[in-house]
Write an enzyme that holds these catalytic residues in place. Structure first.
Site, mmCIF file in Angstrom:
data_model
loop_
_atom_site.group_PDB
_atom_site.id
_atom_site.type_symbol
_atom_site.label_atom_id
_atom_site.label_comp_id
_atom_site.label_asym_id
_atom_site.label_seq_id
_atom_site.Cartn_x
_atom_site.Cartn_y
_atom_site.Cartn_z
ATOM 1 N N GLU A 88 19.051 15.139 0.817
ATOM 2 C CA GLU A 88 19.224 15.153 1.993
ATOM 3 C C GLU A 88 19.622 14.541 2.717
ATOM 4 O O GLU A 88 20.306 13.025 2.568
ATOM 5 C CB GLU A 88 17.828 15.194 2.903
ATOM 6 C CG GLU A 88 16.502 16.305 2.267
ATOM 7 C CD GLU A 88 16.944 17.445 1.546
ATOM 8 O OE1 GLU A 88 18.050 17.730 2.742
ATOM 9 O OE2 GLU A 88 16.481 17.625 1.360
ATOM 10 N N HIS A 107 -2.258 19.643 5.848
ATOM 11 C CA HIS A 107 -1.148 20.087 7.109
ATOM 12 C C HIS A 107 -2.078 20.304 8.149
ATOM 13 O O HIS A 107 -3.228 20.916 7.413
ATOM 14 C CB HIS A 107 -0.604 21.442 6.179
ATOM 15 C CG HIS A 107 0.770 20.947 5.033
ATOM 16 N ND1 HIS A 107 1.521 21.104 4.115
ATOM 17 C CD2 HIS A 107 2.085 19.767 5.989
ATOM 18 C CE1 HIS A 107 2.787 20.638 3.967
ATOM 19 N NE2 HIS A 107 2.915 19.428 5.188
ATOM 20 N N HIS A 115 7.958 13.506 0.341
ATOM 21 C CA HIS A 115 6.251 14.238 0.027
ATOM 22 C C HIS A 115 5.769 12.493 -0.291
ATOM 23 O O HIS A 115 6.058 11.901 -0.271
ATOM 24 C CB HIS A 115 6.196 15.288 -1.258
ATOM 25 C CG HIS A 115 6.778 14.627 -2.828
ATOM 26 N ND1 HIS A 115 7.423 15.226 -3.690
ATOM 27 C CD2 HIS A 115 6.485 12.999 -3.344
ATOM 28 C CE1 HIS A 115 7.289 14.266 -4.685
ATOM 29 N NE2 HIS A 115 7.661 12.954 -4.593
ATOM 30 N N HIS A 173 0.792 12.044 5.757
ATOM 31 C CA HIS A 173 -0.042 12.543 4.100
ATOM 32 C C HIS A 173 -0.520 11.205 3.744
ATOM 33 O O HIS A 173 -1.818 10.998 3.222
ATOM 34 C CB HIS A 173 0.887 13.466 3.554
ATOM 35 C CG HIS A 173 1.056 15.138 3.593
ATOM 36 N ND1 HIS A 173 0.537 15.474 3.751
ATOM 37 C CD2 HIS A 173 2.427 15.216 3.598
ATOM 38 C CE1 HIS A 173 0.956 16.426 4.330
ATOM 39 N NE2 HIS A 173 2.045 15.980 4.548
ATOM 40 N N GLY A 175 -0.890 6.250 -5.319
ATOM 41 C CA GLY A 175 -1.838 6.602 -3.639
ATOM 42 C C GLY A 175 -0.535 5.528 -2.369
ATOM 43 O O GLY A 175 -0.523 4.695 -2.203
ATOM 44 N N ASP A 226 2.380 6.057 -1.082
ATOM 45 C CA ASP A 226 3.559 6.279 -1.473
ATOM 46 C C ASP A 226 4.141 6.969 -1.106
ATOM 47 O O ASP A 226 3.620 8.842 -0.927
ATOM 48 C CB ASP A 226 4.151 5.687 -2.979
ATOM 49 C CG ASP A 226 3.475 4.678 -3.714
ATOM 50 O OD1 ASP A 226 2.298 3.665 -2.785
ATOM 51 O OD2 ASP A 226 4.030 4.820 -4.890
ATOM 52 N N ASP A 274 1.230 -1.069 -0.036
ATOM 53 C CA ASP A 274 -0.430 -0.415 -0.209
ATOM 54 C C ASP A 274 0.956 1.553 -0.239
ATOM 55 O O ASP A 274 1.082 2.069 -0.756
ATOM 56 C CB ASP A 274 -0.927 0.009 0.927
ATOM 57 C CG ASP A 274 -1.863 -1.075 0.660
ATOM 58 O OD1 ASP A 274 -2.593 -1.137 0.129
ATOM 59 O OD2 ASP A 274 -1.403 -1.314 2.406
ATOM 60 N N HIS A 299 5.452 12.451 9.553
ATOM 61 C CA HIS A 299 5.588 12.923 8.734
ATOM 62 C C HIS A 299 4.132 12.580 7.383
ATOM 63 O O HIS A 299 3.617 12.837 7.139
ATOM 64 C CB HIS A 299 5.534 14.600 8.814
ATOM 65 C CG HIS A 299 5.471 16.046 8.036
ATOM 66 N ND1 HIS A 299 4.326 16.924 8.605
ATOM 67 C CD2 HIS A 299 5.389 15.764 6.753
ATOM 68 C CE1 HIS A 299 4.267 17.922 7.616
ATOM 69 N NE2 HIS A 299 4.573 17.334 6.661
ATOM 70 N N GLU A 300 5.450 12.433 6.696
ATOM 71 C CA GLU A 300 4.637 11.867 5.069
ATOM 72 C C GLU A 300 3.680 11.038 6.098
ATOM 73 O O GLU A 300 2.415 10.810 4.406
ATOM 74 C CB GLU A 300 6.223 11.338 4.495
ATOM 75 C CG GLU A 300 6.972 12.715 3.892
ATOM 76 C CD GLU A 300 6.158 13.354 3.340
ATOM 77 O OE1 GLU A 300 5.199 13.532 2.667
ATOM 78 O OE2 GLU A 300 7.044 14.898 3.832
ATOM 79 N N ASN A 350 17.980 20.480 1.451
ATOM 80 C CA ASN A 350 17.382 21.799 2.214
ATOM 81 C C ASN A 350 15.319 21.995 1.329
ATOM 82 O O ASN A 350 15.784 20.834 0.900
ATOM 83 C CB ASN A 350 17.955 22.441 2.566
ATOM 84 C CG ASN A 350 18.689 22.791 3.322
ATOM 85 O OD1 ASN A 350 18.621 21.697 4.325
ATOM 86 N ND2 ASN A 350 19.771 22.705 2.793
ATOM 87 N N GLY A 372 -2.223 2.628 -6.804
ATOM 88 C CA GLY A 372 -1.164 2.875 -7.662
ATOM 89 C C GLY A 372 -0.398 3.540 -6.865
ATOM 90 O O GLY A 372 0.086 3.106 -5.487
HETATM 91 C C1 2NI Z 1 8.432 20.068 6.445
HETATM 92 C C2 2NI Z 1 9.239 19.929 4.699
HETATM 93 C C3 2NI Z 1 8.486 18.682 4.345
HETATM 94 C C4 2NI Z 1 8.817 17.523 4.383
HETATM 95 C C5 2NI Z 1 8.281 16.915 5.888
HETATM 96 C C6 2NI Z 1 8.513 18.322 6.869
HETATM 97 C C7 2NI Z 1 8.273 18.362 8.055
HETATM 98 C C8 2NI Z 1 7.064 18.693 8.886
HETATM 99 C C9 2NI Z 1 7.190 18.568 10.087
HETATM 100 C C10 2NI Z 1 7.512 17.408 11.255
HETATM 101 C C11 2NI Z 1 8.515 16.564 10.322
HETATM 102 C C12 2NI Z 1 8.587 17.117 8.855
HETATM 103 C C13 2NI Z 1 7.845 17.547 12.138
HETATM 104 N N1 2NI Z 1 7.048 17.244 13.501
HETATM 105 O O1 2NI Z 1 8.771 19.328 2.511
HETATM 106 C C14 2NI Z 1 8.860 20.470 1.725
HETATM 107 C C15 2NI Z 1 6.968 20.402 2.262
HETATM 108 N N2 2NI Z 1 6.213 19.381 1.226
HETATM 109 C C16 2NI Z 1 6.881 18.971 0.153
HETATM 110 C C17 2NI Z 1 5.617 18.576 2.503
HETATM 111 O O2 2NI Z 1 5.248 19.194 3.260
HETATM 112 N N3 2NI Z 1 5.498 17.215 2.223
HETATM 113 O O3 2NI Z 1 5.186 16.217 3.566
HETATM 114 ZN ZN ZN Z 2 7.768 12.133 -5.834
HETATM 115 ZN ZN ZN Z 3 4.107 17.531 4.506
HETATM 116 CA CA CA Z 4 15.200 18.683 -0.707
#
Ligand code: 2NI
Ligand code: ZN
Ligand code: ZN
Ligand code: CA
Length: 409
Positions: free
Chosen positions: A143, A170, A125, A164, A134, A136, A100, A160-161, A120, A132
């Site tokens: 990094e 967010h 994401h 999503h 979805g 991932d 999944d 965090h990911e 950085n 599919g």
């Molecule tokens: C921040 C930016 C990011 C991906 C993950 C984070 C993040 C935020 C809060 C915590 C850990 C990680 C905590 N606690 O990438 C830049 C923005 N994007 C694309 C996203 O938000 N992707 O999830």
């Molecule tokens: Zn990607």
């Molecule tokens: Zn995020």
């Molecule tokens: Ca980056």
């Protein structure tokens, strides 16, 4: 310029990004914010996508060059546990297609129209629940992934990911895992914040665990029951400490910002109990338990933390409730009494402790949470109320809710 700001805000609140002040944007802009922006709530992904089964699978397709494979596996496993602990979901690692949630470390263009940007910026994401691609999760291979407080901790970013991947968008709660900016927290003591618990349970229902998990909540400025741990001035601004946060208020601008203590002073403990500013030496002193620190702006002074017995407290005193510096004297409040320390001659004045109520008529409560001064007025905080005590007339000239200091009504 305004168009850009509007777009940024619309993106943040999950609105259609038009750059125009349309009805839904205006509605958000007009919501009362108490001078503290972005203290809000979790958000679901538009359309409310969710998994229709609770026994989810994941696969680690490849590994980053910056971290040992076993560290990656541990971080990913722990990141899933954050979510399984607060929901009916389970996560099982599999080794062949198709899971999944497929996890990969990739760079730049990688075939999903969302290229990574090198070190950085975009860290990772993930796609909302679905077939599919979805669910991932992709991590930027460029990094430096870590298991420590160095940027960026893989466990935190993965947790965090996966939010999503499970259908969360967010959050506007600055203390939430789903807040859009990375902030380090210690993985070994990490607890999923309450806002994220509320979010995952809004989608999948409560955890099947008979002990219902709860998590830390970000303090809300306009909570009528708001109390402070410590308050001090610092170079013309006022700092209000609470848990791992502080609010910072500029007296003229009337603006108030919420920050993490660790972001300004990484070496400091959370839960500061007392604080005062020594104007003569341009230092701020912070107290927790029997320890105290001296700060010059962002910088800790050499030789700290020190033990509060150095002020001459008896060993029975193991913590300070509140402190204020006024005309070369430090007033230390402990329970319903206070001590006075001569800062120039460096000794505890004789005749102390004295009863707080007998010296500061009107401050009758058994304990002061915090105190600071403005001109010749001491502002005492006790519970959800403050008391302004005029040192010239020696009486309380004003009382009110503590949160009035954060511009709440
Ligand atoms: C921040 C930016 C990011 C991906 C993950 C984070 C993040 C935020 C809060 C915590 C850990 C990680 C905590 N606690 O990438 C830049 C923005 N994007 C694309 C996203 O938000 N992707 O999830
Ligand atoms: Zn990607
Ligand atoms: Zn995020
Ligand atoms: Ca980056």
């Amino acid at each position: 310029m305004i168009v850009e700001k509007l777009k940024e805000m619309q993106q943040f609140f999950g609105l259609k990004v038009t750059g125009k002040p349309d009805a839904e944007t205006l509605e958000i802009m007009e919501k009362p914010r108490c001078g503290v922006p972005d203290s809000g709530d979790f958000m679901l992904t538009p359309g409310n996508p969710k998994w229709e089964h609770t026994d989810l699978t994941y696969r680690i397709r490849n590994y980053p060059s910056s971290l040992a494979e076993s560290d990656v596996e541990t971080a990913i496993k722990k990141a899933f546990q954050v979510w399984s602990g607060a929901s009916p979901l389970t996560f099982t690692r599999i080794f062949k297609e198709k899971a999944d949630i497929e996890i990969g470390f990739v760079m730049r263009d990688h075939g999903d129209n969302s290229p990574f940007d090198g070190p950085n910026g975009i860290l990772a994401h993930a796609f909302q629940p679905g077939q599919g691609i979805g669910g991932d999760a992709h991590f930027d291979e460029e990094e430096t992934w870590t298991t420590t407080s160095q940027n960026y901790n893989l466990f935190l970013v993965a947790a965090h990911e996966f939010g999503h991947s499970l259908g969360l968008s967010h959050s506007s709660d600055a203390g939430a895992l789903m807040y859009p900016t990375y902030a380090f927290s210690d993985p070994s003591t990490y607890l999923l914040p309450q806002d994220d618990i509320n979010g995952i349970q809004a989608i999948y229902g409560p955890s099947s665990n008979p002990i219902k998990p709860t998590g830390p909540s970000t303090p809300t400025a306009c909570d009528p029951k708001l109390t402070f741990d410590a308050v001090t001035t610092l170079r013309g601004e006022i700092f209000f400490f609470k848990d791992k946060y502080f609010w910072r208020r500029h007296p003229q601008l009337r603006s108030v910002q919420l920050n993490f203590i660790s972001l300004f002073w990484p070496f400091l403990a959370n839960g500061i109990q007392a604080a005062y500013e020594d104007f003569d030496r341009d230092l701020v002193f912070l107290f927790k338990g029997n320890q105290y620190w001296a700060l010059n702006g962002y910088d800790i002074q050499k030789g700290y933390p020190r033990h509060i017995s150095e002020y001459g407290f008896p060993t029975s005193i193991q913590a300070i409730d509140a402190a204020v510096f006024y005309r070369g004297k430090i007033h230390f409040f402990v329970n319903n009494q206070f001590w006075r320390y001569d800062s120039e001659r460096q000794f505890m004045e004789p005749g102390y402790p004295k009863s707080t109520a007998s010296t500061f008529h009107g401050i009758e409560s058994s304990k002061v949470d915090a105190v600071f001064h403005q001109d010749h007025v001491f502002i005492f905080f006790s519970g959800s109320r403050y008391y302004a005590f005029d040192l010239n007339t020696r009486r309380v000239i004003r009382v009110g809710r503590s949160n009035k200091w954060l511009n709440c009504r």
